[in-house]
Design a protein around this motif. Structure first.
Motif, PDB file in Angstrom:
ATOM      1  N   GLY A 172      19.349 -31.960   2.222  1.00 44.49           N
ATOM      2  CA  GLY A 172      17.897 -32.280   2.315  1.00 44.49           C
ATOM      3  C   GLY A 172      16.958 -31.558   1.541  1.00 44.49           C
ATOM      4  O   GLY A 172      17.068 -30.401   0.957  1.00 44.49           O
ATOM      5  N   ARG A 173      15.760 -32.009   1.291  1.00 40.88           N
ATOM      6  CA  ARG A 173      14.517 -31.551   0.477  1.00 40.88           C
ATOM      7  C   ARG A 173      14.440 -30.238   1.066  1.00 40.88           C
ATOM      8  O   ARG A 173      13.877 -29.377   0.519  1.00 40.88           O
ATOM      9  CB  ARG A 173      13.458 -32.412   0.353  1.00 40.88           C
ATOM     10  N   GLY A 174      14.455 -30.048   2.473  1.00 43.06           N
ATOM     11  CA  GLY A 174      14.308 -28.881   3.221  1.00 43.06           C
ATOM     12  C   GLY A 174      15.470 -27.755   3.310  1.00 43.06           C
ATOM     13  O   GLY A 174      15.445 -26.800   3.939  1.00 43.06           O
ATOM     14  N   LYS A 234      16.968 -27.068  12.641  1.00 47.17           N
ATOM     15  CA  LYS A 234      16.421 -28.556  12.098  1.00 47.17           C
ATOM     16  C   LYS A 234      15.223 -28.996  12.958  1.00 47.17           C
ATOM     17  O   LYS A 234      15.374 -28.979  14.394  1.00 47.17           O
ATOM     18  CB  LYS A 234      17.375 -29.296  12.366  1.00 47.17           C
ATOM     19  N   ARG A 235      14.211 -29.827  12.647  1.00 48.35           N
ATOM     20  CA  ARG A 235      13.096 -30.270  13.254  1.00 48.35           C
ATOM     21  C   ARG A 235      12.908 -31.712  12.555  1.00 48.35           C
ATOM     22  O   ARG A 235      12.931 -31.688  11.401  1.00 48.35           O
ATOM     23  CB  ARG A 235      11.850 -29.395  13.240  1.00 48.35           C
ATOM     24  N   GLU A 236      12.182 -32.519  13.315  1.00 49.38           N
ATOM     25  CA  GLU A 236      11.976 -33.961  12.858  1.00 49.38           C
ATOM     26  C   GLU A 236      10.960 -33.789  11.719  1.00 49.38           C
ATOM     27  O   GLU A 236      10.042 -33.094  11.789  1.00 49.38           O
ATOM     28  CB  GLU A 236      11.252 -34.783  14.041  1.00 49.38           C
ATOM     29  N   GLY A 237      11.191 -34.486  10.691  1.00 49.50           N
ATOM     30  CA  GLY A 237      10.473 -34.584   9.526  1.00 49.50           C
ATOM     31  C   GLY A 237      10.497 -33.088   8.637  1.00 49.50           C
ATOM     32  O   GLY A 237       9.850 -33.263   7.567  1.00 49.50           O
ATOM     33  N   ASP A 238      11.381 -32.250   8.775  1.00 53.16           N
ATOM     34  CA  ASP A 238      11.571 -31.044   8.030  1.00 53.16           C
ATOM     35  C   ASP A 238      12.292 -31.306   6.662  1.00 53.16           C
ATOM     36  O   ASP A 238      12.164 -30.419   5.702  1.00 53.16           O
ATOM     37  CB  ASP A 238      11.979 -29.771   8.780  1.00 53.16           C
ATOM     38  N   GLY A 239      12.940 -32.265   6.513  1.00 53.15           N
ATOM     39  CA  GLY A 239      13.830 -32.587   5.330  1.00 53.15           C
ATOM     40  C   GLY A 239      14.881 -31.871   5.327  1.00 53.15           C
ATOM     41  O   GLY A 239      15.797 -31.879   4.312  1.00 53.15           O
ATOM     42  N   ALA A 240      15.292 -30.789   6.334  1.00 52.44           N
ATOM     43  CA  ALA A 240      16.410 -30.214   6.336  1.00 52.44           C
ATOM     44  C   ALA A 240      17.599 -30.724   6.638  1.00 52.44           C
ATOM     45  O   ALA A 240      17.714 -31.660   7.695  1.00 52.44           O
ATOM     46  CB  ALA A 240      16.260 -29.004   6.975  1.00 52.44           C
ATOM     47  N   THR A 241      18.829 -30.241   6.141  1.00 53.52           N
ATOM     48  CA  THR A 241      20.325 -30.747   6.527  1.00 53.52           C
ATOM     49  C   THR A 241      20.715 -29.648   7.616  1.00 53.52           C
ATOM     50  O   THR A 241      20.665 -28.486   7.261  1.00 53.52           O
ATOM     51  CB  THR A 241      21.180 -30.845   5.426  1.00 53.52           C
ATOM     52  N   PRO A 242      21.019 -30.239   8.967  1.00 48.18           N
ATOM     53  CA  PRO A 242      21.236 -29.089   9.843  1.00 48.18           C
ATOM     54  C   PRO A 242      22.514 -28.316   9.625  1.00 48.18           C
ATOM     55  O   PRO A 242      23.523 -29.069   9.314  1.00 48.18           O
ATOM     56  CB  PRO A 242      21.187 -29.953  11.199  1.00 48.18           C
ATOM     57  N   THR A 243      22.731 -27.042   9.857  1.00 46.03           N
ATOM     58  CA  THR A 243      24.132 -26.620   9.974  1.00 46.03           C
ATOM     59  C   THR A 243      24.719 -26.955  11.131  1.00 46.03           C
ATOM     60  O   THR A 243      24.402 -27.374  12.232  1.00 46.03           O
ATOM     61  CB  THR A 243      24.013 -24.810  10.124  1.00 46.03           C
ATOM     62  N   GLY A 244      26.312 -26.577  11.143  1.00 48.43           N
ATOM     63  CA  GLY A 244      26.973 -26.844  12.279  1.00 48.43           C
ATOM     64  C   GLY A 244      28.124 -28.031  11.762  1.00 48.43           C
ATOM     65  O   GLY A 244      28.368 -28.103  10.886  1.00 48.43           O
ATOM     66  N   VAL A 245      28.780 -28.388  13.037  1.00 42.20           N
ATOM     67  CA  VAL A 245      30.076 -29.025  13.287  1.00 42.20           C
ATOM     68  C   VAL A 245      29.634 -30.324  13.678  1.00 42.20           C
ATOM     69  O   VAL A 245      29.282 -30.260  14.808  1.00 42.20           O
ATOM     70  CB  VAL A 245      31.124 -28.243  13.852  1.00 42.20           C
ATOM     71  N   HIS A 246      29.557 -31.423  13.037  1.00 46.56           N
ATOM     72  CA  HIS A 246      29.150 -32.591  13.366  1.00 46.56           C
ATOM     73  C   HIS A 246      30.189 -33.576  13.278  1.00 46.56           C
ATOM     74  O   HIS A 246      31.080 -33.815  12.314  1.00 46.56           O
ATOM     75  CB  HIS A 246      28.004 -33.277  12.255  1.00 46.56           C
ATOM     76  N   ASN A 254      22.296 -37.949  23.547  1.00 45.82           N
ATOM     77  CA  ASN A 254      21.386 -37.446  23.977  1.00 45.82           C
ATOM     78  C   ASN A 254      20.354 -36.703  23.209  1.00 45.82           C
ATOM     79  O   ASN A 254      20.376 -35.352  23.276  1.00 45.82           O
ATOM     80  CB  ASN A 254      21.714 -36.610  25.386  1.00 45.82           C
ATOM     81  N   ALA A 255      19.489 -37.432  22.701  1.00 40.30           N
ATOM     82  CA  ALA A 255      18.685 -36.615  21.681  1.00 40.30           C
ATOM     83  C   ALA A 255      17.632 -35.737  22.318  1.00 40.30           C
ATOM     84  O   ALA A 255      16.958 -36.173  23.516  1.00 40.30           O
ATOM     85  CB  ALA A 255      17.937 -37.943  20.889  1.00 40.30           C
ATOM     86  N   VAL A 256      17.499 -34.590  21.711  1.00 46.53           N
ATOM     87  CA  VAL A 256      16.259 -33.564  22.279  1.00 46.53           C
ATOM     88  C   VAL A 256      15.212 -33.978  21.302  1.00 46.53           C
ATOM     89  O   VAL A 256      15.160 -33.989  19.997  1.00 46.53           O
ATOM     90  CB  VAL A 256      16.651 -32.322  21.941  1.00 46.53           C
ATOM     91  N   LEU A 257      13.941 -34.424  21.930  1.00 47.15           N
ATOM     92  CA  LEU A 257      12.820 -34.836  21.431  1.00 47.15           C
ATOM     93  C   LEU A 257      12.190 -33.971  20.211  1.00 47.15           C
ATOM     94  O   LEU A 257      12.449 -32.632  20.564  1.00 47.15           O
ATOM     95  CB  LEU A 257      11.518 -35.211  22.220  1.00 47.15           C
ATOM     96  N   GLY A 258      12.292 -34.130  18.987  1.00 48.93           N
ATOM     97  CA  GLY A 258      11.689 -33.178  17.766  1.00 48.93           C
ATOM     98  C   GLY A 258      12.727 -32.636  17.190  1.00 48.93           C
ATOM     99  O   GLY A 258      12.399 -31.767  16.222  1.00 48.93           O
ATOM    100  N   ARG A 259      13.963 -32.487  17.658  1.00 46.39           N
ATOM    101  CA  ARG A 259      14.971 -31.730  17.039  1.00 46.39           C
ATOM    102  C   ARG A 259      15.430 -32.387  15.776  1.00 46.39           C
ATOM    103  O   ARG A 259      16.299 -31.850  14.930  1.00 46.39           O
ATOM    104  CB  ARG A 259      16.163 -31.618  18.058  1.00 46.39           C
ATOM    105  N   GLY A 260      15.239 -33.749  15.440  1.00 43.63           N
ATOM    106  CA  GLY A 260      15.640 -34.417  14.264  1.00 43.63           C
ATOM    107  C   GLY A 260      16.490 -35.647  14.418  1.00 43.63           C
ATOM    108  O   GLY A 260      17.316 -35.519  15.438  1.00 43.63           O
ATOM    109  N   SER A 261      16.361 -36.611  13.666  1.00 44.74           N
ATOM    110  CA  SER A 261      16.824 -37.745  13.877  1.00 44.74           C
ATOM    111  C   SER A 261      17.955 -37.707  12.952  1.00 44.74           C
ATOM    112  O   SER A 261      18.144 -36.929  12.211  1.00 44.74           O
ATOM    113  CB  SER A 261      15.862 -38.932  14.060  1.00 44.74           C
TER     114      SER A 261
END
Length: 167
Positions: free
Chosen positions: A27-29, A35-47, A118-125
């Motif tokens: 991501g550009r972020g 991670k937050r919605e619209g920040d352009g970041a790639t989230p760390t973690g195990v997906h 179970n999406a947490v609002l604003g955490r990023g889609s």
């Protein structure tokens, strides 16, 4: 954390999978643990890998479990909607991303479980793995790879495959 040969691992050198290294973009972020919605970041973690989508008018099914992207398929990225971070159908009155694009960016999409089911609002889609626009050009938070590499990776994904992103 134990990493298996079935895992895809993103690190500064690229994406490692099944003993091979693939160039990739993030991501550009950058890569973020917050991670937050619209920040352009790639989230760390195990997906976990939870699905695969493809354009049946452009490519053959990469696996027997891949789902076709049909006209009207969208992905909700509106944190005010009950459908946030899920696949929806047009017409759809909330903010969304078109999955059946005019360009080839989403001809093949690997879905992760980022903030799903179970999406947490604003955490990023959606955090997808898809083809890159070009080398070094960032995504909106997804993992981008060369089209030929994506075509090689997709049929080799197993139910146990994870996408591991470290910061």
């Amino acid at each position: 954390m134990k990493i298996s040969s079935a895992d895809m691992v993103v690190h500064p050198m690229g994406l490692r999978f099944m003993g091979r290294m693939f160039p990739c973009t993030v991501g550009r972020g950058g890569i973020s643990a917050d991670k937050r919605e619209g920040d352009g970041a790639t989230p760390t973690g195990v997906h976990s890998i939870v699905g695969m989508l493809y354009r049946p008018d452009r490519i053959a099914p990469p696996t027997d479990w891949a789902m076709p992207i049909l006209p009207g398929d969208l992905w909700s990225d509106d944190s005010t909607s009950d459908d946030y971070n899920t696949m929806v159908r047009a017409p759809y009155p909330f903010s969304h991303e078109v999955l059946r694009r005019a360009d080839p960016l989403y001809d093949l999409v690997i879905l992760t479980d980022w903030n799903w089911p179970n999406a947490v609002l604003g955490r990023g889609s959606a955090i997808f793995m898809h083809r890159w626009r070009r080398p070094g050009f960032p995504t909106e938070g997804c993992i981008g790879v060369r089209p030929d590499d994506l075509a090689w990776i997709a049929p080799r994904i197993q139910r146990s495959t994870r996408l591991i992103v470290s910061g």
